[in-house]
Design an enzyme around this catalytic site. Structure first.
Site, mmCIF file in Angstrom:
data_model
loop_
_atom_site.group_PDB
_atom_site.id
_atom_site.type_symbol
_atom_site.label_atom_id
_atom_site.label_comp_id
_atom_site.label_asym_id
_atom_site.label_seq_id
_atom_site.Cartn_x
_atom_site.Cartn_y
_atom_site.Cartn_z
ATOM 1 C CG ASP A 32 1.014 -3.798 4.931
ATOM 2 O OD1 ASP A 32 1.886 -2.973 5.269
ATOM 3 O OD2 ASP A 32 -0.183 -3.688 5.244
ATOM 4 C CD GLU A 87 -3.196 -1.524 5.653
ATOM 5 O OE1 GLU A 87 -3.443 -2.529 6.350
ATOM 6 O OE2 GLU A 87 -2.586 -0.530 6.105
ATOM 7 C CG HIS A 108 0.933 2.641 12.513
ATOM 8 N ND1 HIS A 108 -0.272 2.151 12.937
ATOM 9 C CD2 HIS A 108 1.151 2.077 11.298
ATOM 10 C CE1 HIS A 108 -0.753 1.312 12.038
ATOM 11 N NE2 HIS A 108 0.097 1.248 11.025
ATOM 12 C CG HIS A 119 -0.504 0.017 2.507
ATOM 13 N ND1 HIS A 119 -0.126 1.175 3.146
ATOM 14 C CD2 HIS A 119 -0.303 -0.976 3.390
ATOM 15 C CE1 HIS A 119 0.292 0.874 4.368
ATOM 16 N NE2 HIS A 119 0.197 -0.422 4.547
#
Lengths: 458, 458
Positions: free
Chosen positions: A354, A326, A424, A280
């Protein structure tokens, strides 16, 4: 008769042996190309350091679409095209502020708003804090105790898990549904321990959902760094009446137009059968998203570069799909499937990367038993490249919506131990990528696609 | 008769199944202890950040002996003792200086003297440079061309190799014997491309030997960073007459007294049979040596901590040996074997961890076929912990000198891809260590030692 049988068995064996030698040789060439002639590391350098973060709807996401499209156009696809998709457009706004108010002492702690969260009032929220470790524990407290408070979810990821993703699955409910559950009990906000197995100062972003609760009940929610969570918990023990302050100004804007980027090589023998390889293109906004999922994007493109170097023309149609959104909506994956149904396409295989650009270890597979056993029979071919793990399990979110009568889905499984150090967070940057690990991943993906292309599905 | 055979087969199978279940259960407990109750990461924090670099003969090495001894004394060994060993004492002196003199432009490049090298004259050396890629290529040039020049060894590690250690083996002759070979042809110095698979600015130290050439023929030798090597090579192409300047003030001092640190738990059933687990306590001087080999040291100690947590008492005598001077002399390993012969000890098993604190993948083994097949039969037990690679090959330098009628030797094999990013360079520091990867290594070592202890050798 016996002689004939013997001769024909000999013939069959020779053919099998020839095929095996051919595959062995081709694996060597694939990995050699990946390690000595790849472009994926320099693509990722650009995507991370020049394009930067790529949250859906952002300028970065738009630049990433243009950049990867232009790079793919140079790779010799039969066609490269964009698929329009409307994506959620959430913006963080100003950097968040948070502190623990312990009597007269204010202790600053690092937080970040979770994706999709509402803002706090302009001057922030100050409230007492209740620490919980599960929804059950919270619900047992009841509305009276929770009303007007901030719920602090502090169940750590299970450090006893061998695979880091298992530890993640066991803790992420707090991030994903924590605000919704706490709002239902009258809380005014939630603070969630970051999804991180180590102790450090990075708050980790990530998606969250208010589910079906009415908009007026939405409460702001943020992640706190693991060190921050430890400190808050410790301070709460000595002063259960401390207050927590946080301020965030994030907003959900109107949906924005964005794109999946698709490159296609038409199959030489079965153009009607489609194989997909992808990752993604969007990332969270705090960093470059080099592991999540810049790595998967450039590895997917590298598969084509490898085949081009080796002059390999796939029998089946091969598509690189760089999915948008995503992280907070999966709109790209859903749109790809929607268009695939409209166009009556027949997907036989989809592979997603991913789980970061770390040393590849194997594949997760979603398929029936006969395909699973067929693929695991190729283990010996992969062994010299230290690829050893073929398991049934979740493959990839973007290829999740893909249906097909007999589709085989696969997910690249890299070593997972370091993934949640970066996931993240503001340190998911290019310098966390090792060139060889990234390239070995691309080689491993190319090798599986080659085998699927040569042997088809059951 | 048949019935008896059937019953006794049933009995044998039940016993085997019981043993297998017991082992499976114990593996779980070992890994759980490693991941949730280990001390190795905090030991390494101290060893790296408080003790620091530990080249043989240095204050750091002495402190490391004292620190690990004191920590081992708290671990419940039957005895902890030091083995005296005289070690080479080489010191780097002032930081090295080097530049490329390209006509009137001076370009600074990062170098470091190689271990054991002599100094340059006080004001440094300036000479023309000849780039070569092998000893053969150099010898073919002949003395006339080489006399008075600096030889620049610039054969990169083979980036096509799957295992990084294979790439290292194929290039390290330039570092180890480059000065000796060039001195024989009249060169005044050598500059060696760092043993590093990536391009960066770190020069990588490492041992080198002048072999049997007379002292007066010794020439100074240094490593240059890979980026520096690329630059020098490129500049040489446009100006073959450029000059290279370097200055280093390293010295070989008198041998110094140092120690191996040994902790012993006496076996409950076969105290006369000794199993060794260890790593080396010395490191190069440019950094903490967190991977090389702080990791191996604390993992070896952690094995004891795990057994202590699980109240496991080994049947055979188990020794943790922290060897001194692996990097530039191997005196500790040789001394350990010397004393073992004097004391008529019987070593049945030795395990070394000296390939970094990365995610463990398996073991290399030095043993006969029957022991190899016995150990590889345990693969299924290791599989849930993603340990998959059992190969014959080099195990560890420190346990290399150990002899024994039937000794089995093993080396922990972690993922190798990142190792040479740090090896012997200024970035081999604590922040390059991932806690879980380090702990999984310790668990894997404990698991193999447990199996060897339970099952003995063939």
């Amino acid at each position: 008769m016996k002689k004939k049988l013997f001769l024909s068995l000999l013939f069959v064996n020779s053919v099998a042996l020839f095929a095996q030698n051919k595959d062995e040789q081709f694996f060597k060439e694939i990995y050699n190309s990946a390690l000595t002639k790849s472009q994926c590391y320099s693509w990722l350098d650009h995507l991370s350091n020049d394009v930067g973060s790529r949250l859906s709807g952002s300028v970065g996401a738009e630049k990433a679409v243009q950049y990867t499209k232009s790079q793919m156009e140079a790779l010799g696809f039969d066609k490269v095209f964009l698929q329009e998709v409307m994506v959620p457009h959430w913006v963080r706004g100003e950097k968040e502020t948070a502190y623990i108010q312990d009597n007269k002492t204010k202790i600053k702690v690092p937080i970040c708003a979770l994706g999709g969260s509402v803002a706090t009032p302009k001057n922030g929220i100050t409230a007492e804090v209740i620490e919980v470790h599960s929804f059950e524990e919270m619900k047992a407290l009841g509305t009276d105790k929770i009303k007007g408070k901030i719920i602090f979810y502090n169940r750590p990821m299970n450090d006893g898990a061998i695979e880091a993703f298992d530890a993640y699955s066991g803790a992420v409910d707090q991030r994903y549904a924590g605000a919704k559950e706490a709002a239902n009990l009258g809380a005014v906000g939630t603070i969630v321990r970051s999804m991180n197995l180590r102790l450090d100062d990075y708050p980790h972003a990530g998606g969250q959902s208010y589910g079906d609760i009415p908009k007026e009940k939405y409460i702001p929610t943020a992640a706190i760094s693991t060190n921050g969570a430890e400190l808050l918990s410790k301070t709460l023990k000595s002063n259960p009446n401390l207050k927590f302050y946080f301020k965030q100004s994030c907003q959900q804007l109107e949906d924005a137009l964005s794109y999946n980027v698709v490159g296609e090589i038409r199959g030489t023998e079965h153009p009607e059968n489609i194989m997909v390889v992808g990752g993604h293109l969007d990332s969270w906004d705090l960093a470059d998203g080099s592991h999540d999922d810049g790595a998967g994007v450039v590895q997917s493109m590298e598969v084509i570069n490898i085949f081009k170097n080796l002059k390999y023309k796939p029998k089946n149609t091969l598509r690189v799909v760089l999915f948008m959104n995503e992280e907070n909506g999966l709109r790209g994956g859903k749109k790809y499937e929607e268009l695939s149904l409209v166009n009556k396409e027949n997907h036989i295989f989809a592979l997603e990367s991913d789980e970061g650009g770390f040393t590849p270890r194997g594949f997760s597979l979603e398929c029936d038993d006969s395909n699973f056993s067929k693929i695991t029979n190729w283990k010996a071919l992969f062994e010299p490249y230290l690829i050893h793990s073929f398991i049934k399990g979740h493959t990839g979110s973007d290829i999740g919506p893909l249906t097909g009568k007999k589709i085989v889905k696969a997910g690249l499984k890299p070593d997972s131990q370091r993934y949640f150090d970066y996931h993240h967070a503001a340190n998911d940057k290019f310098d966390a990528i090792n060139k060889r690990e990234l390239e070995l991943g691309a080689g491993t993906m190319a090798a599986l696609i080659y085998m699927m292309d040569q042997n088809g599905i059951e």
